[in-house]
Design a protein around this motif. Structure first.
Motif, PDB file in Angstrom:
ATOM      1  N   GLU A   1      34.304  34.068  48.173  1.00 48.23           N
ATOM      2  CA  GLU A   1      33.414  35.305  48.201  1.00 48.23           C
ATOM      3  C   GLU A   1      32.018  34.943  47.794  1.00 48.23           C
ATOM      4  O   GLU A   1      31.197  35.656  48.343  1.00 48.23           O
ATOM      5  CB  GLU A   1      34.129  35.974  46.503  1.00 48.23           C
ATOM      6  CG  GLU A   1      34.730  37.314  47.091  1.00 48.23           C
ATOM      7  CD  GLU A   1      34.997  37.993  45.942  1.00 48.23           C
ATOM      8  OE1 GLU A   1      35.564  38.980  45.850  1.00 48.23           O
ATOM      9  OE2 GLU A   1      34.850  37.549  44.513  1.00 48.23           O
TER      10      GLU A   1
ATOM     11  N   CYS B   1      31.834  34.009  41.148  1.00 44.51           N
ATOM     12  CA  CYS B   1      31.843  35.008  42.438  1.00 44.51           C
ATOM     13  C   CYS B   1      30.890  35.985  42.221  1.00 44.51           C
ATOM     14  O   CYS B   1      30.295  36.251  40.949  1.00 44.51           O
ATOM     15  CB  CYS B   1      33.171  35.413  42.580  1.00 44.51           C
ATOM     16  SG  CYS B   1      33.665  36.973  41.600  1.00 44.51           S
ATOM     17  N   PRO B   2      30.580  36.735  43.224  1.00 43.61           N
ATOM     18  CA  PRO B   2      29.674  37.914  43.121  1.00 43.61           C
ATOM     19  C   PRO B   2      30.123  38.967  42.083  1.00 43.61           C
ATOM     20  O   PRO B   2      29.359  40.024  41.486  1.00 43.61           O
ATOM     21  CB  PRO B   2      29.600  38.629  44.265  1.00 43.61           C
ATOM     22  CG  PRO B   2      30.379  37.687  45.309  1.00 43.61           C
ATOM     23  CD  PRO B   2      31.188  36.848  44.507  1.00 43.61           C
ATOM     24  N   HIS B   3      31.383  39.150  41.562  1.00 47.06           N
ATOM     25  CA  HIS B   3      31.683  39.860  40.475  1.00 47.06           C
ATOM     26  C   HIS B   3      31.559  39.340  39.084  1.00 47.06           C
ATOM     27  O   HIS B   3      31.777  39.827  38.155  1.00 47.06           O
ATOM     28  CB  HIS B   3      33.027  40.398  40.691  1.00 47.06           C
ATOM     29  CG  HIS B   3      33.282  40.873  41.973  1.00 47.06           C
ATOM     30  ND1 HIS B   3      33.762  40.174  42.990  1.00 47.06           N
ATOM     31  CD2 HIS B   3      33.152  42.235  42.372  1.00 47.06           C
ATOM     32  CE1 HIS B   3      34.000  41.221  44.036  1.00 47.06           C
ATOM     33  NE2 HIS B   3      33.563  42.267  43.887  1.00 47.06           N
TER      34      HIS B   3
HETATM   35 ZN   LIG Z   1      34.938  38.428  42.906  1.00 49.67          ZN
END
Ligand SMILES: [Zn+2]
Length: 267
Positions: free
Chosen positions: A109, A245-247
């Protein structure tokens, strides 16, 4: 000495088709409905079509030049060597400073997110036409959301046109989603964007980018080949922010040699 010689790539794109161009329809694989349904449940030990199979493509922005050329992106992690995979979800790797456990989905991701963001900022998002345009029927609320987001989605490689009441035709998707079931991806994306109540400073662009990468990344409980795992690590090593990750979830756990020695009572 940088030993990155043969680099399997992650998330490479086969071709570039501008979103407006409808003259060169590219057939995409028709998904087996059973397989699509199964993959939605992330079954144990299946090997679906992987977006990270090594492919040769000189246009890849993260590819390392052959010969004595220098990599285009600086290294942010040491060279990691794949040892194996645990629970078809985590990559076990060794580096100069000990052991690394990498979450394959979170790592992929992150890689896709940085690639997609760079493409978006340079207005070079590659998109792929769907075969004959895929139909999707949405609830009234999601239909309204989609109509509102359509111009932005178009900038990101989605070409979607109204096709009756609450019905839409998906003409193209970002290339990294070429192997995914586009009606499902679209419905999940609208649901995610609608449900995402995190701080307001994040833009709609960011939400869409994050969702596309989530949908395109390899899943947990998916067996990867050695080359695929090494490909993920090679690209993660040059991500700007390789640790999350992007989150915001961690991509890796690092156990240093010193920690191992302590744990085993050697120190
Ligand atoms: Zn994520």
């Amino acid at each position: 000495l940088d030993l990155d010689l043969e680099i399997p790539s992650v998330g490479r794109y086969r071709q570039h088709i501008p979103p407006h161009d409808t003259s060169s329809q590219t057939p995409r694989q028709v998904e087996d409905p059973l397989e699509a349904e199964e993959s939605a449940f992330e079954p144990h030990y299946t090997l679906p079509a992987s977006p990270i199979r090594p492919q040769v493509d000189s246009a890849d922005p993260t590819a390392i030049p052959e010969g004595l050329g220098k990599p285009k992106r600086p290294r942010t992690l040491p060279i990691l060597r794949v040892i194996g995979q645990i629970a078809a979800t985590y990559i076990v790797a060794e580096g100069p400073a000990g052991m690394y456990l990498v979450d394959q989905h979170a790592a992929h991701e992150r890689i896709l997110f940085e690639q997609f963001l760079a493409e978006y900022h340079s207005r070079q998002i590659t998109s792929q036409h769907t075969l004959g345009g895929e139909m999707v029927e949405l609830s009234p609320i999601y239909s309204q959301l989609l109509e509102e987001y359509a111009p932005l989605l178009h900038e990101m490689g989605f070409t979607i046109e109204p096709f009756g009441i609450h019905k839409f035709r998906i003409l193209s998707v970002p290339s990294m989603l070429a192997d995914r079931d586009s009606p499902t991806v679209l419905k999940e994306m609208l649901h995610d964007i609608d449900a995402d109540k995190r701080p307001a400073q994040q833009t709609l662009e960011e939400k869409i980018l994050r969702h596309v990468c989530k949908a395109a990344a390899v899943k947990a409980r998916q067996i990867l080949s050695h080359d695929e795992m090494q490909g993920i690590l090679r690209q993660l090593e040059r991500c700007e922010n390789p640790h999350t990750c992007p989150h915001g979830r961690p991509t890796m756990i690092h156990l240093s040699t010193a920690q191992l020695e302590t744990q085993f009572g050697r120190k």
